[in-house]
Scaffold this motif. Sequence first.
Motif, PDB file in Angstrom:
ATOM      1  N   ASN A 438       0.824  -1.218   0.000  1.00 39.19           N
ATOM      2  CA  ASN A 438       0.000   0.000   0.000  1.00 39.19           C
ATOM      3  C   ASN A 438       0.860   1.271   0.000  1.00 39.19           C
ATOM      4  O   ASN A 438       0.566   2.234   0.715  1.00 39.19           O
ATOM      5  CB  ASN A 438      -0.938  -0.008   1.214  1.00 39.19           C
ATOM      6  N   MET A 439       1.893   1.283  -0.830  1.00 40.63           N
ATOM      7  CA  MET A 439       2.794   2.427  -0.899  1.00 40.63           C
ATOM      8  C   MET A 439       2.318   3.431  -1.952  1.00 40.63           C
ATOM      9  O   MET A 439       1.385   3.170  -2.709  1.00 40.63           O
ATOM     10  CB  MET A 439       4.221   1.948  -1.216  1.00 40.63           C
ATOM     11  N   ASP A 440       2.969   4.599  -1.981  1.00 40.86           N
ATOM     12  CA  ASP A 440       2.653   5.620  -2.972  1.00 40.86           C
ATOM     13  C   ASP A 440       2.816   5.065  -4.383  1.00 40.86           C
ATOM     14  O   ASP A 440       3.726   4.272  -4.654  1.00 40.86           O
ATOM     15  CB  ASP A 440       3.585   6.820  -2.780  1.00 40.86           C
ATOM     16  N   TYR A 441       1.941   5.491  -5.285  1.00 43.16           N
ATOM     17  CA  TYR A 441       1.941   4.923  -6.634  1.00 43.16           C
ATOM     18  C   TYR A 441       3.263   5.143  -7.355  1.00 43.16           C
ATOM     19  O   TYR A 441       3.834   4.206  -7.938  1.00 43.16           O
ATOM     20  CB  TYR A 441       0.796   5.529  -7.451  1.00 43.16           C
ATOM     21  N   TYR A 442       3.788   6.362  -7.319  1.00 46.07           N
ATOM     22  CA  TYR A 442       5.011   6.663  -8.058  1.00 46.07           C
ATOM     23  C   TYR A 442       6.236   6.006  -7.441  1.00 46.07           C
ATOM     24  O   TYR A 442       7.156   5.582  -8.141  1.00 46.07           O
ATOM     25  CB  TYR A 442       5.194   8.182  -8.167  1.00 46.07           C
ATOM     26  N   VAL A 443       6.223   5.867  -6.138  1.00 46.00           N
ATOM     27  CA  VAL A 443       7.307   5.135  -5.477  1.00 46.00           C
ATOM     28  C   VAL A 443       7.256   3.661  -5.896  1.00 46.00           C
ATOM     29  O   VAL A 443       8.289   3.043  -6.179  1.00 46.00           O
ATOM     30  CB  VAL A 443       7.193   5.257  -3.938  1.00 46.00           C
TER      31      VAL A 443
END
Length: 479
Positions: A438-443
């Motif tokens: 569930n991390m940031d999309y761009y990361v």
Amino acid sequence: MLTFLLAIILLVVGYIFYSKFVEKVFGINDKNETPAYTKNDNMDYVPMSWWKGSLIQLLNIAGLGPIFGAVTGALYGPVAFIWIVIGCIFAGAVHDYFSGMLSLRHKGAQFPTLVGRYLGKTMQSAINIVSIVLMILVAAAFTAGPAQLIAELTPLTFLTAIIIIFAYFLLAAVLPVNRIIGKVYPVFGGILIFMAVSIAIALLFSEHQIPNLTVSNLHPQDLPIWPLLMVTISCGAISGFHSTQSPIIARTLKKESDGRKVFYGAMIAEGIIAMIWAAAAMTFFGNTGGLQEAFAAGGPAGIVNEISTSLLGTLGGILAILGVIILPITTGDTALRSSRMMLTELFSSLFKNLSGKWKVVLATIPVTIPCFLLSTIDYTFLWRYVGFTNQTVATIMLWTATMYLLTNNKLHWITGIPALFMTGMVSTYVFYAPEGLNMDYYVSLVIGAVITVFVCIWYIRKIVSNRKNRSQDSYTSAA
């Protein structure tokens, strides 16, 4: 409408031409005696005709996957058509062909055994666990939906319906493949095809206008196409579950040339079914916003029922009920059958002294119990984990096929390029998705890209190493 018709034509053309190219790369030989004859046991190894094998394979790999997955993927709009066509022809059907034909060449071996042979014992140990977990998740997820509908349509309770379904699962999993599966499943496979063709014809002659090609993301919640679409529509494009089902039919083929029709052909048929249902879903409710509201009201089962009954009347209602109840059950039981086969291979030393019937029963029970318990929880929760596990298994199968081709000095790019694509997709998904990290999309995109680059470097090193070994072998032979 033009995009939809063109997509169907491309899938058919892909089968006619690309499947023959893939078959040529693999290199069939009908003089080779197949496991159906060399290991005939009247249980799993039983010769069957190719047309019967094709219909059983279609039913085993499809179920409700290309229906529920396609109507959910339709939320992204016509870009789903692109993924189904490209994914099916160049990834999914190739994946299915090699998973079936490698099993055929290795005496009907299960998927984890093939992984161990070409990717090493460590990977085999990991994929044994992942594959069996996938089988349990699929069987559980494909039990909860039908049980819920049975409880709504009959006086039976949800729990009673599950018990009845699992009683059938056990029966189908332990009986010889030509008893229930070989006799009844071709009929159900025909129903699946008839249902899709009927919907397609009714849709083409209705007032609804199927949208044409656009790569725009039309998802009402603006969820990213990459990598979510590739996980949402797996059955119909590429699905790792198929690599666990193909060995069931590989053990029944009469000759190697049947493999193209059975494995590649069944996947193309599934792609066409997915295309039809995706078109129906994104067309019938006006736009993706209307489709989203239909999801909120009745879920995928409600959408399938509404489309079927509206376009086909009473016949559609009957087909919808048959589809939502029968099709997932017939996928669930073969999932248990596959997991039973995997356990038998994994713990062969424990089962070697048992008679055939006792071995089959004792290998089925350990996977049936957790499947039964999981089937009582929320279907949508299960399905989220099925998607990720499914595509991870598909990626591993493609790399297994790539190492086979590389080892045998064949054109490995036909599986290597799809394997790299799937590696990037799965790597990004595990970091971005809610059921993942569930991390940031761009990361997640960056991490997924980095992992894919490292895997690509490993692949290139394997190619270089293989060339060096060939050169050394040539030098030794010349000396």
